[in-house]
Enzyme design. Structure first.
Site, mmCIF file in Angstrom:
data_model
loop_
_atom_site.group_PDB
_atom_site.id
_atom_site.type_symbol
_atom_site.label_atom_id
_atom_site.label_comp_id
_atom_site.label_asym_id
_atom_site.label_seq_id
_atom_site.Cartn_x
_atom_site.Cartn_y
_atom_site.Cartn_z
ATOM 1 N N GLU A 72 1.193 -0.774 -0.356
ATOM 2 C CA GLU A 72 0.175 0.038 -0.093
ATOM 3 C C GLU A 72 0.897 1.166 0.080
ATOM 4 O O GLU A 72 0.647 2.275 -0.575
ATOM 5 C CB GLU A 72 -0.756 -0.043 1.130
ATOM 6 C CG GLU A 72 -1.874 -1.219 1.238
ATOM 7 C CD GLU A 72 -1.869 -2.539 2.275
ATOM 8 O OE1 GLU A 72 -2.006 -3.337 2.347
ATOM 9 O OE2 GLU A 72 0.066 -2.509 1.610
ATOM 10 N N CYS A 103 -0.489 0.709 7.964
ATOM 11 C CA CYS A 103 -0.752 0.863 6.551
ATOM 12 C C CYS A 103 -2.529 2.071 6.646
ATOM 13 O O CYS A 103 -2.380 3.063 5.438
ATOM 14 C CB CYS A 103 -0.784 -0.048 5.563
ATOM 15 S SG CYS A 103 0.670 -1.084 5.302
#
Length: 412
Positions: A72, A103
């Protein structure tokens, strides 16, 4: 044909996965042992895409070596450097694992800082969904306008067709695919219900960490005056009388848990870029978190400052930097040309400012007293000419003679 693994540190997406990799990594098992990496297939849609430097689809995966970014964050670092101010983006992720809590926080902060980006996440499996921090992370994504869903059979088929080197073979669903999707979907709904209940009861802590920034937000005295902005950021090729010296001014914006802004200008023996590097280096930023920095220059960096900026970014892999410039500094001299190429080749993109960037700077870095930005005559024409010059510099491996000839042809 197998998927081409990404070199650690790279920011270029893969184009396809091999069938076995996709089937193993995306199989939506309730207990997916041995799947220790996240694969992220993405699509980006906007009115102006695709373009050679901004493909509208691709694949990222975790990077194992420092900085050890998850897929990500690798995507965000790549995507941030290609964003254009004022454009709207619809981003879709197909991920083998949903984002971890850390994240999720960083993606949520990114979305809050970039209001023109909309994100849709379709996950094959939920990452350690029993852990409270991961459950809250998914809820924070929803609060930041991200749509989080579980992949269905149609989504797996879509990924197979668009992200897998399937050699014309149809997708073969694995055993219990639909049943597993239903189970993960029920789990996600339960997460949203329980997280919403905790949010309403005030049990969620803030994701903002002001103490991370040693200096906090810049105060109003750092704003530029209207006169300085129009004089110094003006992108005219030549000045009319009365003449004045056009110095380097650098306005920056750092996006993290907080938004931090500042302005520097050239002082005798102390370039604005050096002051900027010292400022960011003194903040004590968390090296386990990504920070997105946008700089707006009156003059593009000289060859020496270009090297310093590249060294600074390479030595601080938690920083993602992109540069907008009003004008090109000595762009017909070979060493300054090499400086611009060095920035671009080192993943520090340089873009010429347009009316959108000038207006943004006027709104965010100028003591404008509530007055709107008033473009000067031929602003767009100057921007296009400078952009064409920069494009010629960056697109080809030129010799000094080639580029000097380009300079004469462009009448810059």
């Amino acid at each position: 044909m197998s998927s081409s693994p990404q070199t650690p540190g790279t920011r270029k997406p893969m184009k396809t996965l091999c069938p076995d990799t996709f089937t193993f990594e995306f199989e939506n098992l309730p207990e997916a042992y041995g799947r220790n990496s996240t694969y992220l297939c993405f699509e980006v849609k906007t009115n102006t895409l695709p373009s050679p430097d901004f493909p509208d689809s691709g694949i990222f995966q975790n990077q194992d070596q420092p900085p050890g970014h998850h897929a990500e964050l690798v995507f965000l670092a790549w995507f941030f450097k290609r964003l254009r101010l004022g454009e709207c983006y619809q981003v879709t992720w197909y991920v083998s694992w949903s984002p971890c809590s850390r994240c999720a926080d960083q993606v949520a902060n990114f979305l809050k800082s970039h209001g023109t980006v909309r994100l849709r996440i379709l996950a094959s499996r939920l990452y350690f969904s029993k852990k409270l921090e991961n459950r809250e992370g998914l809820h924070r994504l929803s609060q930041a306008r991200a749509e989080v869903k579980i992949m269905s059979l149609k989504d797996f088929e879509y990924c197979w067709e668009n992200f897998v080197n399937h050699e014309e073979k149809p997708f073969q669903p694995w055993m219990n695919l639909d049943k597993n999707s239903e189970g993960w979907n029920a789990e996600l709904k339960n997460i949203h219900r329980s997280s919403e209940s905790r949010s309403q009861s005030g049990q969620f802590g803030s994701t903002l960490l002001p103490q991370e920034y040693g200096r906090g937000e810049r105060n109003p005295r750092d704003l530029l005056t209207e006169g300085i902005f129009y004089q110094q950021f003006n992108n005219k090729h030549k000045l009319k009388k009365p003449y004045y010296k056009r110095k380097t001014y650098l306005c920056y914006e750092l996006n993290g848990p907080q938004l931090v802004k500042g302005c520097f200008h050239y002082e005798e023996g102390h370039h604005a870029e050096s002051q900027f590097i010292e400022e960011i280096g003194s903040m004590g930023l968390d090296q386990g978190r990504l920070y997105f920095i946008t700089c707006y220059f009156t003059w593009s960096p000289c060859h020496s400052c270009a090297r310093k900026l590249v060294s600074f970014v390479k030595g601080n892999s938690h920083l993602c930097l992109k540069i907008y410039t009003s004008r090109l500094y000595y762009h017909w001299i070979w060493k300054y040309i090499q400086g611009l190429q060095h920035l671009q080749n080192s993943d520090v993109p340089v873009t010429v400012m347009t009316d959108r960037e000038f207006e943004y700077c006027w709104t965010n870095f100028v003591d404008n007293k509530g007055m709107p930005f008033e473009p000067w005559e031929k602003l767009d024409s100057y921007s296009k000419n400078i952009e064409e010059r920069l494009k010629r510099i960056l697109e080809k491996r030129s010799t000094p003679d080639d580029l000097n000839e380009d300079f004469r042809n462009l009448y810059l």
